[in-house]
Design an enzyme around this catalytic site. Structure first.
Site, PDB file in Angstrom:
ATOM      1  N   ALA A  11      35.070 113.139   5.606  1.00 36.05           N
ATOM      2  CA  ALA A  11      36.278 112.297   5.687  1.00 36.05           C
ATOM      3  C   ALA A  11      36.421 111.738   7.096  1.00 36.05           C
ATOM      4  CB  ALA A  11      37.512 113.104   5.295  1.00 36.05           C
ATOM      5  N   TYR A  13      35.201 108.164   9.496  1.00 34.74           N
ATOM      6  CA  TYR A  13      35.503 106.733   9.319  1.00 34.74           C
ATOM      7  C   TYR A  13      34.917 106.174   8.028  1.00 34.74           C
ATOM      8  CZ  TYR A  13      37.090 106.804  14.106  1.00 34.74           C
ATOM      9  OH  TYR A  13      37.786 107.102  15.255  1.00 34.74           O
ATOM     10  N   GLU A 170      32.820 106.607  28.880  1.00 34.27           N
ATOM     11  CA  GLU A 170      34.241 106.703  28.480  1.00 34.27           C
ATOM     12  C   GLU A 170      34.836 108.047  28.925  1.00 34.27           C
ATOM     13  OE1 GLU A 170      34.749 105.578  24.320  1.00 34.27           O
ATOM     14  OE2 GLU A 170      35.057 103.525  25.023  1.00 34.27           O
TER      15      GLU A 170
HETATM   16  P1  FAD Z   1      32.500 110.817  11.468  1.00 30.94           P
HETATM   17  O1  FAD Z   1      33.610 109.878  11.730  1.00 30.94           O
HETATM   18  O2  FAD Z   1      31.962 111.610  12.597  1.00 30.94           O
HETATM   19  O3  FAD Z   1      32.954 111.812  10.305  1.00 30.94           O
HETATM   20  C1  FAD Z   1      32.147 112.792   9.725  1.00 30.94           C
HETATM   21  C2  FAD Z   1      33.030 113.737   8.925  1.00 30.94           C
HETATM   22  O4  FAD Z   1      32.216 114.653   8.198  1.00 30.94           O
HETATM   23  C3  FAD Z   1      33.974 114.584   9.789  1.00 30.94           C
HETATM   24  O5  FAD Z   1      35.261 114.615   9.216  1.00 30.94           O
HETATM   25  C4  FAD Z   1      33.322 115.976   9.757  1.00 30.94           C
HETATM   26  O6  FAD Z   1      34.267 117.026   9.898  1.00 30.94           O
HETATM   27  C5  FAD Z   1      32.713 115.974   8.363  1.00 30.94           C
HETATM   28  N1  FAD Z   1      31.583 116.907   8.217  1.00 30.94           N
HETATM   29  C6  FAD Z   1      30.494 116.993   9.015  1.00 30.94           C
HETATM   30  N2  FAD Z   1      29.653 117.930   8.544  1.00 30.94           N
HETATM   31  C7  FAD Z   1      30.221 118.441   7.426  1.00 30.94           C
HETATM   32  C8  FAD Z   1      29.828 119.420   6.476  1.00 30.94           C
HETATM   33  N3  FAD Z   1      28.657 120.064   6.584  1.00 30.94           N
HETATM   34  N4  FAD Z   1      30.668 119.678   5.447  1.00 30.94           N
HETATM   35  C9  FAD Z   1      31.848 119.030   5.312  1.00 30.94           C
HETATM   36  N5  FAD Z   1      32.268 118.084   6.168  1.00 30.94           N
HETATM   37  C10 FAD Z   1      31.465 117.787   7.222  1.00 30.94           C
HETATM   38  N6  FAD Z   1      32.302 103.738  17.684  1.00 30.94           N
HETATM   39  C11 FAD Z   1      32.915 102.531  17.698  1.00 30.94           C
HETATM   40  O7  FAD Z   1      32.655 101.701  16.816  1.00 30.94           O
HETATM   41  N7  FAD Z   1      33.829 102.207  18.660  1.00 30.94           N
HETATM   42  C12 FAD Z   1      34.206 103.072  19.617  1.00 30.94           C
HETATM   43  O8  FAD Z   1      35.042 102.759  20.464  1.00 30.94           O
HETATM   44  C13 FAD Z   1      33.596 104.372  19.632  1.00 30.94           C
HETATM   45  N8  FAD Z   1      33.959 105.280  20.553  1.00 30.94           N
HETATM   46  C14 FAD Z   1      33.402 106.550  20.511  1.00 30.94           C
HETATM   47  C15 FAD Z   1      33.838 107.479  21.457  1.00 30.94           C
HETATM   48  C16 FAD Z   1      33.293 108.760  21.448  1.00 30.94           C
HETATM   49  C17 FAD Z   1      33.771 109.774  22.459  1.00 30.94           C
HETATM   50  C18 FAD Z   1      32.303 109.113  20.482  1.00 30.94           C
HETATM   51  C19 FAD Z   1      31.726 110.516  20.466  1.00 30.94           C
HETATM   52  C20 FAD Z   1      31.872 108.181  19.549  1.00 30.94           C
HETATM   53  C21 FAD Z   1      32.420 106.883  19.545  1.00 30.94           C
HETATM   54  N9  FAD Z   1      32.029 105.909  18.622  1.00 30.94           N
HETATM   55  C22 FAD Z   1      32.611 104.670  18.631  1.00 30.94           C
HETATM   56  C23 FAD Z   1      31.031 106.248  17.570  1.00 30.94           C
HETATM   57  C24 FAD Z   1      31.781 106.638  16.292  1.00 30.94           C
HETATM   58  O9  FAD Z   1      32.768 107.598  16.562  1.00 30.94           O
HETATM   59  C25 FAD Z   1      30.845 107.166  15.199  1.00 30.94           C
HETATM   60  O10 FAD Z   1      29.811 106.238  15.018  1.00 30.94           O
HETATM   61  C26 FAD Z   1      31.637 107.350  13.907  1.00 30.94           C
HETATM   62  O11 FAD Z   1      32.559 108.401  14.040  1.00 30.94           O
HETATM   63  C27 FAD Z   1      30.705 107.626  12.721  1.00 30.94           C
HETATM   64  O12 FAD Z   1      31.473 107.682  11.553  1.00 30.94           O
HETATM   65  P2  FAD Z   1      31.011 108.588  10.328  1.00 30.94           P
HETATM   66  O13 FAD Z   1      31.941 108.281   9.208  1.00 30.94           O
HETATM   67  O14 FAD Z   1      29.558 108.474  10.109  1.00 30.94           O
HETATM   68  O15 FAD Z   1      31.248 110.083  10.823  1.00 30.94           O
HETATM   69  P1  NAD Z   2      23.748 106.604  23.523  1.00 33.92           P
HETATM   70  O1  NAD Z   2      22.487 106.833  22.809  1.00 33.92           O
HETATM   71  O2  NAD Z   2      24.415 105.299  23.422  1.00 33.92           O
HETATM   72  O3  NAD Z   2      23.576 106.930  25.079  1.00 33.92           O
HETATM   73  C1  NAD Z   2      22.948 108.122  25.502  1.00 33.92           C
HETATM   74  C2  NAD Z   2      22.435 107.950  26.920  1.00 33.92           C
HETATM   75  O4  NAD Z   2      21.851 109.182  27.336  1.00 33.92           O
HETATM   76  C3  NAD Z   2      21.336 106.896  27.031  1.00 33.92           C
HETATM   77  O5  NAD Z   2      21.693 105.991  28.049  1.00 33.92           O
HETATM   78  C4  NAD Z   2      20.086 107.704  27.356  1.00 33.92           C
HETATM   79  O6  NAD Z   2      19.191 107.017  28.201  1.00 33.92           O
HETATM   80  C5  NAD Z   2      20.672 108.921  28.050  1.00 33.92           C
HETATM   81  N1  NAD Z   2      19.795 110.098  27.999  1.00 33.92           N
HETATM   82  C6  NAD Z   2      19.037 110.542  26.973  1.00 33.92           C
HETATM   83  N2  NAD Z   2      18.354 111.657  27.315  1.00 33.92           N
HETATM   84  C7  NAD Z   2      18.708 111.954  28.595  1.00 33.92           C
HETATM   85  C8  NAD Z   2      18.352 112.996  29.500  1.00 33.92           C
HETATM   86  N3  NAD Z   2      17.486 113.965  29.158  1.00 33.92           N
HETATM   87  N4  NAD Z   2      18.908 112.988  30.723  1.00 33.92           N
HETATM   88  C9  NAD Z   2      19.776 112.021  31.084  1.00 33.92           C
HETATM   89  N5  NAD Z   2      20.151 111.003  30.273  1.00 33.92           N
HETATM   90  C10 NAD Z   2      19.641 110.963  29.025  1.00 33.92           C
HETATM   91  O7  NAD Z   2      24.715 107.779  23.003  1.00 33.92           O
HETATM   92  P2  NAD Z   2      26.282 107.986  23.121  1.00 33.92           P
HETATM   93  O8  NAD Z   2      26.811 107.448  24.377  1.00 33.92           O
HETATM   94  O9  NAD Z   2      26.469 109.432  22.805  1.00 33.92           O
HETATM   95  O10 NAD Z   2      26.840 107.144  21.915  1.00 33.92           O
HETATM   96  C11 NAD Z   2      26.502 107.476  20.566  1.00 33.92           C
HETATM   97  C12 NAD Z   2      26.848 106.306  19.670  1.00 33.92           C
HETATM   98  O11 NAD Z   2      28.262 106.115  19.655  1.00 33.92           O
HETATM   99  C13 NAD Z   2      26.225 105.008  20.150  1.00 33.92           C
HETATM  100  O12 NAD Z   2      25.800 104.262  19.064  1.00 33.92           O
HETATM  101  C14 NAD Z   2      27.372 104.303  20.839  1.00 33.92           C
HETATM  102  O13 NAD Z   2      27.257 102.895  20.739  1.00 33.92           O
HETATM  103  C15 NAD Z   2      28.573 104.798  20.064  1.00 33.92           C
HETATM  104  N6  NAD Z   2      29.746 104.810  20.943  1.00 33.92           N
HETATM  105  C16 NAD Z   2      30.444 103.645  21.064  1.00 33.92           C
HETATM  106  C17 NAD Z   2      31.529 103.589  21.915  1.00 33.92           C
HETATM  107  C18 NAD Z   2      32.286 102.300  22.055  1.00 33.92           C
HETATM  108  O14 NAD Z   2      31.991 101.352  21.330  1.00 33.92           O
HETATM  109  N7  NAD Z   2      33.258 102.222  22.932  1.00 33.92           N
HETATM  110  C19 NAD Z   2      31.910 104.733  22.635  1.00 33.92           C
HETATM  111  C20 NAD Z   2      31.166 105.902  22.495  1.00 33.92           C
HETATM  112  C21 NAD Z   2      30.076 105.915  21.642  1.00 33.92           C
END
Ligand code: FAD
Ligand code: NAD
Length: 405
Positions: A11, A13, A170
Site C-alpha cells: 500500500a 504509492y 535531500e
Molecule cells: P512504496 O511507496 O515504497 O511502498 C511499498 C509498500 O509495500 C509499503 O507500504 C511497504 O510497507 C509495503 N511492503 C513492503 N514489503 C512488504 C511485504 N513483504 N509484505 C507486505 N507489505 C510490504 N520519488 C518521487 O517521484 N519524488 C520524490 O520527491 C521522491 N522523494 C524521495 C525521497 C526519499 C527520502 C526516498 C527514499 C525516495 C523518494 N522518491 C521520490 C522515490 C519514491 O519514494 C519511490 O520510488 C516510491 O515510494 C516507490 O513506490 P512503490 O509503490 O513502488 O513503493
Molecule cells: P540513486 O541511485 O539516485 O543515487 C545513489 C548514489 O549513490 C549515486 O549517485 C551513486 O553513484 C552513489 N553510490 C553508489 N555506490 C556508492 C558507494 N559505494 N559509495 C559512495 N557512493 C555510492 O539513489 P537514491 O538517491 O537512493 O534514490 C533512489 C530513487 O529514488 C531514485 O530513482 C531517485 O530518483 C528517487 N528519488 C527521487 C527524489 C526526488 O525526486 N526528489 C528524492 C529521493 C529519491
C-alpha cells in the site's frame, strides 16, 4: 458465477493508487479486491528524509489505510508477504495465504548495498517509518551522550552520508537545518559537528542539470557539508567507514553515524518467488504485466521500464509508480470485462524537484529550471499532489504541507 479476485500487494504509492482507482472503476458484483500491506498505515516515502533528520515528526509522514479505502469494496489484510506461488496463483503471507486471479505486485524497493561489507550491521537507511525513526533517535542519542561523557569523543558528532543521489542530498538539506537546533537542545558546540557526503561518481546528483547541481553543492557546503566526490564507500565498521578513490589504498573516516543512501533495488520477494529480474526489478511488458504471466502486474520500484530515448531504465520514483497504478487499474478493469486490448504505459515526466530543506530546493519542472523558495514551493505542491491523488482534498487538509511559503 464466481467473481474474480484481484490481489494488490503493498500500500505504497503504486499499490494504494491502484486500489483507490479500482474501487471506483469496479462494481462490487464484478470482482473482489484484496489489499495486503505490512502495516495498517501508508507512509510517504518521499518525506522520509525529513523524519530521518527530525525536521518532521514520523507520525506526520503516515496515515491510516482505512482513511482512503472503501471497506465495502476492499478487503484489507494487514500481513507480510513471504513469497508468491505463481504456479498455484497464491500469495504466502506470514499469517496465512491468499489466492488470486489477478495480482498487482507493488512492494516497493530495498536499499542496494552492492554486497559492501558492514553496511547491514553498521549503517542506517532511509527506507520506512521505523528506519527513519531509528536514524533520528540515533543522532539525538549521539548528541545527548556527547554532552554527558567526561572524555569527549568528537567522532560521535561526525555524520557520514553515503551517496549524493536525490535521497542523500535531500537528507543533507534537512540535516543541516536540524543541526543548529540539535546543538542548541543538547548544549553542543556546532563547530564540533562534522558532516561528510561520500559519492562514488565524479559528480553530485549524477545525470542532473549541472547548473542546479552546482547550486545545491554550494548551498550545502555553506551549511557545513564536506563532499568527497569520486570516492566510494568500501566498508562500514563500528567506528565509521573505509573509503577509496579509484585503485588507491582505502582510508578511514571515523563517524558515530553512517547513513547509506546509495540507491535501491527491487523487493527481495520478486527474486525469492522466481521471477526473472535485474537487481530485483522485473522488466515488464508495455501493459505492465510480467512476460509469460498474463495475470501478474508489477509496478513501482520493483518494476523496470526502459526509457527508449536513452536506452536506460527510468529511475524508480513515486511519480512513475502512481502513473503505473492508474494504468494497471484500467487494465485490470478491462480484463475482468473480457476486453483483451490493454492500455500501454507511457511515462509522462512532469519534472523533478530535489529539496534542500524546508525553504530551499532545485528542480526542473515542465522543462524549466527553478531554485530557492520557488522550487521549495513546488516541492510542497508535488508532496500535496500525491496526497490528493490518493485521498482527495480531505487527505490534503489532514496531512498536507499547508504552510506553503
Ligand atoms: P512504496 O511507496 O515504497 O511502498 C511499498 C509498500 O509495500 C509499503 O507500504 C511497504 O510497507 C509495503 N511492503 C513492503 N514489503 C512488504 C511485504 N513483504 N509484505 C507486505 N507489505 C510490504 N520519488 C518521487 O517521484 N519524488 C520524490 O520527491 C521522491 N522523494 C524521495 C525521497 C526519499 C527520502 C526516498 C527514499 C525516495 C523518494 N522518491 C521520490 C522515490 C519514491 O519514494 C519511490 O520510488 C516510491 O515510494 C516507490 O513506490 P512503490 O509503490 O513502488 O513503493
Ligand atoms: P540513486 O541511485 O539516485 O543515487 C545513489 C548514489 O549513490 C549515486 O549517485 C551513486 O553513484 C552513489 N553510490 C553508489 N555506490 C556508492 C558507494 N559505494 N559509495 C559512495 N557512493 C555510492 O539513489 P537514491 O538517491 O537512493 O534514490 C533512489 C530513487 O529514488 C531514485 O530513482 C531517485 O530518483 C528517487 N528519488 C527521487 C527524489 C526526488 O525526486 N526528489 C528524492 C529521493 C529519491
Amino acid at each position: 458465477m464466481r467473481k474474480p479476485k484481484i490481489v494488490i500487494l503493498g500500500a505504497g504509492y503504486g499499490g494504494l493508487l491502484t486500489t483507490v482507482r479500482l474501487q471506483k472503476l469496479i462494481g462490487v458484483n464484478e470482482a473482489d479486491i484484496v489489499l495486503v500491506n505490512k502495516n495498517d498505515y501508508h507512509y510517504e516515502t518521499t518525506w522520509l528524509h525529513e523524519a530521518s533528520a527530525g525536521t518532521l515528526h514520523h507520525d506526520k509522514v503516515r496515515y491510516d489505510i482505512s482513511a482512503v479505502i472503501d471497506r465495502s469494496k476492499v478487503n484489507f489484510i494487514q500481513d507480510t508477504v513471504v513469497e508468491i506461488n505463481k504456479d498455484e496463483k497464491k500469495v504466502m503471507l506470514e499469517k496465512g495465504e491468499v489466492e488470486y486471479d489477478y495480482l498487482v505486485i507493488a512492494l516497493g524497493g530495498e536499499p542496494e548495498t552492492f554486497g559492501i561489507k558492514g553496511l547491514k550491521e553498521f549503517a542506517f537507511g532511509i527506507t520506512n517509518v521505523n528506519s527513519s525513526r531509528q536514524l533520528r533517535e540515533h543522532i539525538e542519542y549521539q548528541f545527548a551522550t556527547y554532552n554527558m561523557e567526561e572524555v569527549k569523543d568528537d567522532n560521535r558528532l561526525s555524520i557520514v552520508v553515503g551517496g549524493a543521489g536525490f535521497t542523500g542530498i535531500e537528507f543533507l538539506g534537512e540535516l543541516t537545518n536540524r543541526i543548529p537546533e540539535l546543538c542548541h537542545e543538547y548544549d553542543v558546540d556546532q563547530n564540533k559537528v562534522k558532516i561528510t557526503c561520500v559519492e562514488a561518481a565524479p559528480t553530485v546528483l549524477p545525470g542532473f542539470d549541472q547548473e542546479l547541481v552546482n547550486y545545491a553543492v554550494s548551498q550545502l557546503e555553506r551549511k557545513g557539508v564536506e563532499f568527497l566526490i569520486g570516492t566510494a564507500i568500501k566498508e562500514a565498521t563500528s567506528e565509521g567507514i573505509l573509503v577509496a578513490k579509484g585503485d588507491q589504498e582505502p582510508w578511514e573516516i571515523k563517524a558515530g553515524t553512517v547513513v547509506w543512501a546509495a540507491g535501491v533495488r527491487g523487493n527481495a520477494i520478486i527474486e525469492k518467488s522466481g521471477f526473472e529480474a535485474m537487481r530485483g526489478r522485473v522488466k515488464v511488458q508495455p501493459d505492465l504485466r510480467i512476460p509469460g504471466f498474463d495475470a501478474v502486474f508489477v509496478i513501482g520500484d520493483s518494476s523496470l521500464i526502459i526509457n527508449e530515448e536513452i536506452n536506460r531504465p527510468y529511475p524508480p520514483t513515486a511519480q512513475i509508480a502512481m502513473q503505473q497504478g492508474e494504468v494497471v487499474a484500467r487494465n485490470i478493469a478491462a480484463l475482468i470485462r473480457n476486453k483483451q486490448q490493454l492500455e500501454t504505459f507511457k511515462f509522462d515526466n512532469k519534472g523533478t524537484v530535489c529539496s534542500l530543506g524546508e525553504d530551499d530546493a532545485i528542480g526542473v519542472v515542465f522543462g524549466k529550471k527553478i531554485t530557492g523558495s520557488k522550487a521549495a514551493f513546488m516541492k510542497k505542491v508535488v508532496d500535496n499532489r500525491a496526497l490528493y491523488m490518493i485521498g482527495g482534498a480531505s487527505l490534503v487538509l489532514k496531512k498536507g504541507k499547508l504552510n506553503m511559503f
